[in-house]
Scaffold this motif. Sequence first.
Motif, PDB file in Angstrom:
ATOM      1  N   GLY A 173       0.735  -1.075   0.111  1.00 52.37           N
ATOM      2  CA  GLY A 173      -0.048   0.196   0.116  1.00 52.37           C
ATOM      3  C   GLY A 173       0.933   1.335  -0.267  1.00 52.37           C
ATOM      4  N   SER A 174       0.367   2.393  -0.288  1.00 54.69           N
ATOM      5  CA  SER A 174       1.121   3.430  -0.603  1.00 54.69           C
ATOM      6  C   SER A 174       2.003   4.147   0.959  1.00 54.69           C
ATOM      7  N   SER A 175       1.410   3.859   1.830  1.00 51.18           N
ATOM      8  CA  SER A 175       2.123   4.408   3.037  1.00 51.18           C
ATOM      9  C   SER A 175       3.220   3.331   3.512  1.00 51.18           C
ATOM     10  N   GLU A 176       2.854   2.037   3.483  1.00 55.07           N
ATOM     11  CA  GLU A 176       3.715   0.981   3.503  1.00 55.07           C
ATOM     12  C   GLU A 176       5.065   1.232   2.562  1.00 55.07           C
ATOM     13  N   ARG A 177       4.828   1.465   1.492  1.00 51.10           N
ATOM     14  CA  ARG A 177       5.661   1.560   0.344  1.00 51.10           C
ATOM     15  C   ARG A 177       6.734   2.690   0.773  1.00 51.10           C
ATOM     16  N   THR A 178       6.031   3.876   0.903  1.00 43.13           N
ATOM     17  CA  THR A 178       6.794   4.948   1.127  1.00 43.13           C
ATOM     18  C   THR A 178       7.957   4.622   2.481  1.00 43.13           C
ATOM     19  N   LEU A 179       7.215   3.989   3.656  1.00 48.94           N
ATOM     20  CA  LEU A 179       8.206   3.594   4.672  1.00 48.94           C
ATOM     21  C   LEU A 179       9.452   2.748   4.141  1.00 48.94           C
ATOM     22  N   ALA A 180       8.807   1.592   3.544  1.00 46.81           N
ATOM     23  CA  ALA A 180       9.673   0.627   3.202  1.00 46.81           C
ATOM     24  C   ALA A 180      11.131   1.450   2.235  1.00 46.81           C
ATOM     25  N   LEU A 181      10.537   2.164   1.463  1.00 46.29           N
ATOM     26  CA  LEU A 181      11.698   2.966   0.365  1.00 46.29           C
ATOM     27  C   LEU A 181      12.531   3.731   1.312  1.00 46.29           C
ATOM     28  N   LYS A 182      12.014   4.526   2.340  1.00 52.58           N
ATOM     29  CA  LYS A 182      12.579   5.348   2.904  1.00 52.58           C
ATOM     30  C   LYS A 182      13.667   4.406   3.789  1.00 52.58           C
ATOM     31  N   GLY A 183      13.256   3.559   4.593  1.00 51.32           N
ATOM     32  CA  GLY A 183      14.075   2.763   5.619  1.00 51.32           C
ATOM     33  C   GLY A 183      15.250   1.947   4.595  1.00 51.32           C
ATOM     34  N   ILE A 184      15.047   1.425   3.452  1.00 55.09           N
ATOM     35  CA  ILE A 184      16.088   0.788   2.521  1.00 55.09           C
ATOM     36  C   ILE A 184      17.049   1.899   2.192  1.00 55.09           C
ATOM     37  N   ALA A 185      16.664   3.293   1.835  1.00 59.43           N
ATOM     38  CA  ALA A 185      17.369   4.244   1.293  1.00 59.43           C
ATOM     39  C   ALA A 185      18.454   4.640   2.621  1.00 59.43           C
ATOM     40  N   LYS A 186      17.906   4.559   3.892  1.00 58.78           N
ATOM     41  CA  LYS A 186      18.449   5.156   4.823  1.00 58.78           C
ATOM     42  C   LYS A 186      19.725   4.177   5.470  1.00 58.78           C
ATOM     43  N   ASP A 187      19.324   2.775   5.311  1.00 62.98           N
ATOM     44  CA  ASP A 187      20.136   1.761   5.489  1.00 62.98           C
ATOM     45  C   ASP A 187      21.478   1.764   4.321  1.00 62.98           C
ATOM     46  N   ALA A 188      21.097   1.862   3.291  1.00 62.30           N
ATOM     47  CA  ALA A 188      22.017   1.878   2.267  1.00 62.30           C
ATOM     48  C   ALA A 188      22.772   3.067   2.170  1.00 62.30           C
ATOM     49  N   GLY A 189      22.334   4.131   2.536  1.00 63.81           N
ATOM     50  CA  GLY A 189      23.045   5.451   2.423  1.00 63.81           C
ATOM     51  C   GLY A 189      23.015   5.816   1.115  1.00 63.81           C
ATOM     52  N   ALA A 190      22.034   5.507   0.172  1.00 59.01           N
ATOM     53  CA  ALA A 190      21.879   5.773  -1.110  1.00 59.01           C
ATOM     54  C   ALA A 190      20.444   5.995  -1.522  1.00 59.01           C
ATOM     55  N   PRO A 191      20.266   6.726  -2.611  1.00 64.52           N
ATOM     56  CA  PRO A 191      18.846   6.633  -3.256  1.00 64.52           C
ATOM     57  C   PRO A 191      18.432   5.494  -3.779  1.00 64.52           C
ATOM     58  N   VAL A 192      16.954   5.268  -3.670  1.00 58.85           N
ATOM     59  CA  VAL A 192      16.455   3.790  -4.093  1.00 58.85           C
ATOM     60  C   VAL A 192      15.427   4.405  -5.144  1.00 58.85           C
ATOM     61  N   VAL A 193      15.312   3.778  -6.201  1.00 59.19           N
ATOM     62  CA  VAL A 193      14.197   4.042  -7.003  1.00 59.19           C
ATOM     63  C   VAL A 193      13.129   2.854  -6.747  1.00 59.19           C
ATOM     64  N   GLY A 194      11.945   3.110  -6.373  1.00 60.81           N
ATOM     65  CA  GLY A 194      10.909   2.282  -6.382  1.00 60.81           C
ATOM     66  C   GLY A 194      10.265   1.847  -7.777  1.00 60.81           C
ATOM     67  N   PHE A 195       9.978   0.711  -8.004  1.00 62.46           N
ATOM     68  CA  PHE A 195       9.580   0.267  -9.489  1.00 62.46           C
ATOM     69  C   PHE A 195       8.731  -0.615  -9.415  1.00 62.46           C
ATOM     70  N   SER A 196       7.643  -0.438 -10.465  1.00 60.34           N
ATOM     71  CA  SER A 196       6.548  -1.446 -10.593  1.00 60.34           C
ATOM     72  C   SER A 196       6.347  -1.700 -12.163  1.00 60.34           C
ATOM     73  N   ALA A 197       6.817  -3.126 -12.555  1.00 60.09           N
ATOM     74  CA  ALA A 197       6.297  -3.269 -13.847  1.00 60.09           C
ATOM     75  C   ALA A 197       4.802  -3.315 -14.262  1.00 60.09           C
ATOM     76  N   VAL A 198       4.052  -3.416 -12.914  1.00 60.27           N
ATOM     77  CA  VAL A 198       2.609  -3.311 -13.124  1.00 60.27           C
ATOM     78  C   VAL A 198       2.158  -2.076 -13.336  1.00 60.27           C
ATOM     79  N   THR A 199       2.356  -1.186 -12.492  1.00 60.43           N
ATOM     80  CA  THR A 199       1.978   0.140 -12.533  1.00 60.43           C
ATOM     81  C   THR A 199       2.781   1.030 -13.248  1.00 60.43           C
ATOM     82  N   GLY A 200       3.900   0.826 -13.671  1.00 61.57           N
ATOM     83  CA  GLY A 200       4.763   1.752 -14.352  1.00 61.57           C
ATOM     84  C   GLY A 200       5.462   2.655 -13.279  1.00 61.57           C
ATOM     85  N   GLU A 201       5.275   2.440 -11.889  1.00 58.74           N
ATOM     86  CA  GLU A 201       5.732   3.439 -10.947  1.00 58.74           C
ATOM     87  C   GLU A 201       7.246   3.385 -11.234  1.00 58.74           C
ATOM     88  N   GLY A 202       7.897   4.630 -11.146  1.00 61.55           N
ATOM     89  CA  GLY A 202       9.454   4.647 -11.403  1.00 61.55           C
ATOM     90  C   GLY A 202      10.063   4.429 -12.627  1.00 61.55           C
TER      91      GLY A 202
END
Length: 210
Positions: free
Chosen positions: A168-197
Motif C-alpha cells: 500500500g502507498s504508506s507502507e511503500r513510502t516507509l519501506a523505500l525510506k528505510g532501505i535508502a537510509k540503511d543503504a546510504g544511497a537513493p533507491v528507485v521504487g519500481f513496478s512493472a505492473v503500474t509503471g511506477e518509477g
Amino acid sequence: MKEHAEASPYRVVDARFVAGAVETEGLLAPTLVEVAFAGRSNVGKSSLLNSLMQRHGLARTSRTPGCTRQLNVFEVRCADGLATHFVDLPGYGWAQRSKAERGQWQGMIEGYLRRRASLRAVAVLFDVRRGLEDEEQQLLEFLRGRREVSEPKPLEVILVATKTDKLGSSERTLALKGIAKDAGAPVVGFSAVTGEGWEALWKRIRGAVL
Ligand SMILES: Nc1nc2c(ncn2[C@@H]2O[C@H](COP(=O)(O)OP(=O)(O)OP(=O)(O)O)[C@@H](O)[C@H]2O)c(=O)[nH]1
Ligand SMILES: [Mg+2]
C-alpha cells in the motif's frame, strides 16, 4: 503501453534482442555503452526490462525462478537519439540450483561485471518487501571494488526496489525510506505492473550513460 512513457522525451523508438551468451567470452565486442540488471531470481529483472523498453515479452519472464539462464543483450534507442545496450543477467539465489551451477553463475557474472569495459551502470534489483539482504550486500561490495578501477567514469550503481505495487502507498513510502537510509544511497521504487518509477529509473540510467 503506458501513457507517461508515450509522452516522455525518453520514449523508446526501437528495442531489440541482440544476443545471448552463456559466458562473457561469448558476447560480441561492445558497440554501445551497457547497463546491466542484476538481482536474485524472480525479483523482476526481465519484467522491468520489458517495461523500461516498452516492449511486452521481449525479455522472457516467468513465475518459475531461474528463467533467465544466460546473459541477454538488448539494444534500445530513444526518440532523442540515445542508444544503449541493456543486459539481462541470470538471477542468483535460486535455491534449487546445485553448488556447481551457483559457482558457474558467480564466475560468469563476476567475469562480466569485472571485465566489460563498455559497462557504465549496474542496476541492483531487490524486492521492496525484502530490502537488501546478504546477497545484495555482497554484490554491492563487489561493485564498490569494481567502481574504483572504472575509467574514465566511475561505474554507477542504481538501487531498484521492485514490485512496489505489492505494498500500500504508506507502507511503500516507509519501506523505500528505510532501505535508502540503511543503504546510504537513493533507491528507485519500481513496478512493472503500474509503471511506477519508469521515468525516475530512465533518468538515473541516462545520467550514467550520457
Ligand atoms: N506484482 C508484480 N509482479 C511482478 C513485477 N515484476 C515481476 N513480477 C512477477 O514476478 C515473476 C518473476 O518475474 P521475472 O521478470 O521473470 O523475474 P526475473 O528476475 O527476470 O527472474 P529470473 O530470470 O528467474 O532471474 C513473474 O511472475 C512476474 O510477473 C512487479 O512489478 N509487480
Ligand atoms: Mg529473467
